[in-house]
Scaffold this motif. Structure first.
Motif, PDB file in Angstrom:
ATOM      1  N   ASP A  38      29.624  15.138  25.506  1.00 41.52           N
ATOM      2  CA  ASP A  38      28.231  15.491  25.214  1.00 41.52           C
ATOM      3  C   ASP A  38      28.127  15.981  23.768  1.00 41.52           C
ATOM      4  OD1 ASP A  38      29.054  18.139  25.118  1.00 41.52           O
ATOM      5  OD2 ASP A  38      28.058  18.738  26.989  1.00 41.52           O
ATOM      6  N   ASN A  40      28.146  18.744  22.455  1.00 40.64           N
ATOM      7  CA  ASN A  40      29.013  19.870  22.098  1.00 40.64           C
ATOM      8  C   ASN A  40      30.489  19.570  22.308  1.00 40.64           C
ATOM      9  OD1 ASN A  40      26.692  21.474  21.578  1.00 40.64           O
ATOM     10  ND2 ASN A  40      26.463  21.716  23.800  1.00 40.64           N
ATOM     11  N   ASN A  42      31.925  18.632  24.897  1.00 39.21           N
ATOM     12  CA  ASN A  42      32.424  18.828  26.260  1.00 39.21           C
ATOM     13  C   ASN A  42      32.840  17.481  26.829  1.00 39.21           C
ATOM     14  OD1 ASN A  42      31.940  21.676  26.838  1.00 39.21           O
ATOM     15  ND2 ASN A  42      29.777  21.144  26.565  1.00 39.21           N
ATOM     16  N   VAL A  44      32.776  14.803  29.293  1.00 37.82           N
ATOM     17  CA  VAL A  44      31.929  14.365  30.400  1.00 37.82           C
ATOM     18  C   VAL A  44      32.738  13.497  31.353  1.00 37.82           C
ATOM     19  CG1 VAL A  44      29.896  13.014  31.022  1.00 37.82           C
ATOM     20  CG2 VAL A  44      29.835  14.506  29.015  1.00 37.82           C
ATOM     21  N   SER A  67      25.234   6.929  31.638  1.00 36.31           N
ATOM     22  CA  SER A  67      25.430   8.261  32.232  1.00 36.31           C
ATOM     23  C   SER A  67      25.821   8.237  33.712  1.00 36.31           C
ATOM     24  CB  SER A  67      24.183   9.114  32.031  1.00 36.31           C
ATOM     25  OG  SER A  67      23.061   8.436  32.521  1.00 36.31           O
ATOM     26  N   VAL A  70      29.734   6.825  34.541  1.00 36.91           N
ATOM     27  CA  VAL A  70      30.913   7.471  33.986  1.00 36.91           C
ATOM     28  C   VAL A  70      31.751   8.090  35.114  1.00 36.91           C
ATOM     29  CG1 VAL A  70      31.705   9.323  32.453  1.00 36.91           C
ATOM     30  CG2 VAL A  70      29.640   8.038  31.895  1.00 36.91           C
ATOM     31  N   LEU A  72      33.424  10.963  36.365  1.00 38.59           N
ATOM     32  CA  LEU A  72      33.256  12.368  35.960  1.00 38.59           C
ATOM     33  C   LEU A  72      34.513  13.215  36.185  1.00 38.59           C
ATOM     34  CD1 LEU A  72      29.666  12.919  37.398  1.00 38.59           C
ATOM     35  CD2 LEU A  72      30.276  12.532  35.023  1.00 38.59           C
ATOM     36  N   ASN A 107      36.720  23.119  28.476  1.00 43.84           N
ATOM     37  CA  ASN A 107      36.419  21.709  28.757  1.00 43.84           C
ATOM     38  C   ASN A 107      35.953  20.961  27.507  1.00 43.84           C
ATOM     39  OD1 ASN A 107      36.423  19.631  30.720  1.00 43.84           O
ATOM     40  ND2 ASN A 107      34.188  19.730  30.840  1.00 43.84           N
TER      41      ASN A 107
END
Lengths: 121, 383
Positions: A38, A40, A42, A44, A67, A70, A72, A107
């Motif tokens: 994402d 930041n 992180n 995903v 989205s 993916v 996860l 993460n």
């Protein structure tokens, strides 16, 4: 790798990307998968050739977002361990994994480990 | 025409409802005088939510029609607009099916649309899980369905009383228990060993199940709420299974926030099959979030539940439930309490207030014996 290098790398894409972006990245990196982050950094997840193939045969548009396809829960490595040793073990045990995100305790992706092309089957 | 089977249309829009519906379908299948067709819509036909219509077909359930209605965006606007698409297509499908009766369940928008369509087409509508309280637009929807439905099936006396207070005639109201408990008591639950393996859980370590739905009328505060809920949860080193579901307004925000707060001990799963979800409730040590399963189903597993916020406020609760506000300290304390040996020991006294798991046979018997005439179809208010 530094964050900026990671960002421009073809091993990583933003979660807002479309399927075509992911296919392009995988095509360029030749690792069969790309890491998804994402804004930041992180982690995903990871999206693989197979994940994309499975939705394309169901008539999914290449211009739709990645989205929801993916994976996860990807295999990742923690930064505070002996990264390379852990990664080598994973590469030996899971022949289908070619790239491994390294994450810190929050993460956040801080590095990527790539399977040595010599060791690919 | 001799002995035409009574044909029942069943509306299925979300994973939660499927749990009410499947035991009823199994009962209908046993009866030579009854037939059914499922009409799948909303998240059942959406790929992004795991296309659970495939799970339905795998169960060898007859899907008569699929109505793809959900607009992308998942805002208040698209939610309302999506419902109109469902309502637009349903009458034709009911006609093609030669529907004699409609079963709607729970409190979602598409169920309300179906009950309106049924009422206007003078096809009797039977409503499962009527009369309960749920705390947002869904709660309003449930009671609006009651006004259109001809037969009301309530899980307990509390719900029955509420239906009667709404002016419904007593002969339409039946207290039958909650049918989603039927499969749980009949052992329709993935065995523990399989669950440990499938969700990579260690048997030796305690674990948490997390399921959080956005609350439509609190959408503006959703991020703020998750900024309280998720930090509390991530303080626990326990293995945590997080379930993503529902195509509600806000579901994208829930996804984004969960990823933001994800820790290595957390695993995210989309649209988990019913029996796996039940299997998870069977093995974990606490369920956290605002899913109705914590209140309705967890008591059957004697599983402590931390219920956060207003979504399930006012619903009858068993002794397994600890309520918490959108406050990280409050939630942390509640989870801690739920995990404590004292609380766990007390769970042996837990009884499920939503019934004994024999509802489906009661419901199907009533559907079979109901005489379809003006007395059923023309509603009168008792006030």
């Amino acid at each position: 790798m530094k964050n900026e290098d990671l960002k421009s790398s073809n091993l990583i894409i933003n979660k807002e990307a479309i399927i075509k972006d992911a296919m392009t990245a995988i095509n360029d990196n030749q690792r069969g998968a790309v890491i998804v982050i994402d804004d930041n950094f992180n982690l995903v997840g990871v999206i693989s050739d197979g994940d994309i193939r499975r939705v394309l045969i169901k008539d999914r548009e290449v211009y739709s977002q990645i989205s929801d396809i993916v994976n996860l829960n990807p295999t990742s490595v923690k930064e505070d361990v002996n990264k390379q040793a852990v990664a080598d073990k994973i590469f030996t045990e899971s022949q289908d994994i070619n790239i491994l995100p390294v994450v810190n305790e929050n993460n956040v992706v801080v590095d990527i480990i790539i399977r040595d092309p010599e060791k690919r089957k | 025409m001799e002995n035409k089977k009574r044909k029942i249309a069943i509306i299925a829009g979300s994973r939660g409802e499927y749990g009410y519906i499947r035991p009823i379908i199994r009962e209908i299948e046993k009866d030579p005088d009854l037939d059914y067709g499922l009409i799948a819509t909303n998240m059942h036909v959406l790929d992004s939510f795991g296309s659970s219509v495939d799970e339905i077909k795998k169960d060898k359930i007859k899907v008569f029609g699929e109505i793809h209605n959900t607009f992308d965006g998942y805002t208040h606007l698209t939610m309302a607009k999506s419902l109109s698409v469902f309502m637009l297509q349903l009458p034709e499908i009911l006609k093609q099916m030669e529907t004699d009766m409609i079963i709607v369940s729970g409190d979602r928008g598409e169920q309300l649309m179906a009950s309106i369509v049924g009422a206007y087409m003078y096809i009797p509508v039977a409503h499962i899980q009527a009369g309960e309280v749920s705390g947002n637009i869904d709660g309003v929807t449930r009671h609006a369905i009651t006004k259109f439905a001809h037969l009301h099936f309530a899980a307990n006396q509390d719900a029955t009383d509420r239906i009667l207070k709404m002016g419904e005639e007593p002969q339409r109201v039946y207290t039958v228990g909650a049918p989603q408990l039927d499969e749980l008591t009949q052992g329709f639950v993935t065995p523990s060993e399989k669950i440990y393996q499938k969700f990579s859980l260690s048997k030796e370590k305690p674990s948490i199940l997390f399921a959080f739905h956005s609350v439509t009328e609190e959408l503006d505060y959703l991020e703020k709420h998750l900024d309280e809920v998720l930090p509390a949860l991530s303080q626990f080193p326990h293995q945590t299974v997080m379930i993503l579901n529902n195509s509600d307004a806000g579901s994208k925000i829930v996804r984004r926030k969960i990823i933001e707060y994800k820790r290595p001990q957390m695993k995210i799963y989309k649209n988990v099959p019913r029996q796996d979800y039940a299997g998870l409730m069977n093995v974990v040590d606490v369920i956290v979030g605002n899913s109705s399963s914590g209140i309705l189903e967890a008591p059957t597993f004697k599983l402590p539940a931390v219920n956060i916020g207003n979504r399930e406020k006012g619903r009858l609760q068993g002794i397994n439930v600890i309520n918490a506000d959108y406050n990280r300290d409050d939630i942390f304390q509640a989870i801690n309490k739920a995990l404590s040996p004292e609380f766990k020991a007390n769970m042996q006294h837990c009884v499920n207030p939503y019934g004994d798991g024999r509802s489906a046979e009661r419901i199907v018997k009533i559907l079979k014996e109901a005489i379809i005439n003006d007395k059923l179809l023309v509603k009168k208010l008792t006030y």
